[in-house]
Scaffold this active site. Structure first.
Site, PDB file in Angstrom:
ATOM      1  N   CYS A  71      -4.344   0.646  -2.395  1.00 17.14           N
ATOM      2  CA  CYS A  71      -4.116  -0.569  -1.605  1.00 17.14           C
ATOM      3  C   CYS A  71      -3.053  -1.441  -2.284  1.00 17.14           C
ATOM      4  O   CYS A  71      -2.855  -1.370  -3.504  1.00 17.14           O
ATOM      5  CB  CYS A  71      -5.395  -1.383  -1.510  1.00 17.14           C
ATOM      6  N   CYS A  82     -10.939  -3.239  -3.869  1.00 17.65           N
ATOM      7  CA  CYS A  82      -9.971  -4.210  -4.403  1.00 17.65           C
ATOM      8  C   CYS A  82     -10.693  -5.464  -4.909  1.00 17.65           C
ATOM      9  O   CYS A  82     -10.289  -6.054  -5.908  1.00 17.65           O
ATOM     10  CB  CYS A  82      -8.938  -4.583  -3.344  1.00 17.65           C
ATOM     11  N   ASN A  99       0.839  -1.198   0.000  1.00 20.85           N
ATOM     12  CA  ASN A  99       0.000   0.000   0.000  1.00 20.85           C
ATOM     13  C   ASN A  99       0.873   1.247   0.000  1.00 20.85           C
ATOM     14  O   ASN A  99       1.924   1.297   0.637  1.00 20.85           O
ATOM     15  CB  ASN A  99      -1.022   0.010   1.142  1.00 20.85           C
ATOM     16  N   CYS A 122     -10.311  -5.049   0.669  1.00 18.67           N
ATOM     17  CA  CYS A 122     -11.439  -4.120   0.774  1.00 18.67           C
ATOM     18  C   CYS A 122     -12.362  -4.291  -0.429  1.00 18.67           C
ATOM     19  O   CYS A 122     -12.019  -4.931  -1.419  1.00 18.67           O
ATOM     20  CB  CYS A 122     -10.936  -2.674   0.866  1.00 18.67           C
ATOM     21  N   GLU A 180       0.576   5.324   0.539  1.00 12.64           N
ATOM     22  CA  GLU A 180      -0.249   6.430   1.021  1.00 12.64           C
ATOM     23  C   GLU A 180       0.427   7.760   0.714  1.00 12.64           C
ATOM     24  O   GLU A 180       1.661   7.837   0.653  1.00 12.64           O
ATOM     25  CB  GLU A 180      -0.444   6.309   2.536  1.00 12.64           C
ATOM     26  N   GLU A 231      -3.123  -4.520  -3.032  1.00  9.97           N
ATOM     27  CA  GLU A 231      -3.670  -5.409  -4.063  1.00  9.97           C
ATOM     28  C   GLU A 231      -3.750  -4.698  -5.411  1.00  9.97           C
ATOM     29  O   GLU A 231      -3.398  -5.244  -6.451  1.00  9.97           O
ATOM     30  CB  GLU A 231      -5.085  -5.882  -3.681  1.00  9.97           C
TER      31      GLU A 231
END
Ligand code: THU
Length: 238
Positions: free
Chosen positions: A160, A196, A149, A193, A151, A162
């Site tokens: 994310c 994803c 991930n 999530c 950010e 994934e």
């Protein structure tokens, strides 16, 4: 791996909804090359631009982006100038650019080796806001594609683990293989999530996600099982 050019990259774009063909290459300060292609989703707001994909692949490899190379036919994607200034990178227009993408990971196909690589990868996650690293390794016929991930100060612009790995697989022209490994050391229950899942479904409907709950236990869940009532509509494809 062989040298590739923009024409090859354009053939990997996934844009069945717009037919746009945005591609670019991010070069790191170590001069490694990270290809990026536009990856659309049937849920349009989940679309990943080629520059975001290429930048995040580079960052997920723990390298610092230094340049983005585009062809003279490149039409600026959303936030292109913003990404360029955020990472303070140089823009090079070179339609004849050829490059060898940085190598995929070679990992023994056993759980110990894979988990150990997932753990190492977590060290490269950029989690300045959450302090919650996630790592992903996608098995492909030619090696494992890593994702972590990433950010930013603006939370909504991160991705994310994934989706970093999926967009990278597509830019590498790799078929997403049987197993997608996911690890999040600080979670009490690892599971992708909703966003994803929708992206996974579009590219890896028949794959299995291997969710590492801890060092000793994992759960295999098919992508189909993860998102039984996924969003779909044939009328959106061009
Ligand atoms: N995150 C993932 O990487 N994968 C998921 O499936 C869920 C959430 C990341 C995004 C963000 O960096 C952090 O976890 C907290 O939301």
């Amino acid at each position: 791996m062989n040298k590739i050019n923009f024409e090859t990259l354009e053939s990997r774009v996934y844009s069945p909804y717009s037919n746009k063909n945005s591609v670019c290459v991010v070069q790191s300060d170590k001069e490694n090359c990270f290809p990026g292609v536009l990856v659309e989703n049937i849920s349009y707001p989940l679309t990943i631009t080629s520059i975001q994909s290429a930048l995040f692949s580079c960052i997920a490899n723990s390298e610092k982006p230094s340049k983005v190379i585009i062809s003279d036919t490149y039409k600026k994607e959303a936030l292109f100038d913003w990404w360029v200034s955020y990472y303070d990178i140089e823009v090079i227009v070179d339609s004849n650019f050829e490059f060898i993408p940085v190598d995929l990971y070679e990992i023994h196909d056993d759980q110990v080796s894979i988990l150990s690589r997932l753990k190492d990868l977590c060290e490269t996650a950029k989690v300045e806001n959450s302090d919650f690293p996630v790592s992903c390794l996608i098995q492909t016929p030619n090696g494992y594609i890593p994702g972590v991930n990433v950010e930013l100060k603006s939370w909504e612009l991160g991705l994310c683990a994934e989706r970093v790995a999926i967009s990278r697989s597509i830019a590498y022209g790799e078929l997403l293989g049987e197993v997608i490994h996911i690890y999040a050391p600080k979670s009490d229950y690892v599971s992708p999530c909703g966003a994803c899942r929708q992206v996974l479904f579009e590219h890896a409907e028949h794959s299995t996600t291997r969710l590492f709950q801890n060092e000793h236990e994992y759960m295999d869940v098919t992508v189909d099982q993860l998102l039984p009532y996924h969003f779909k509509s044939d009328s959106l494809k061009k």
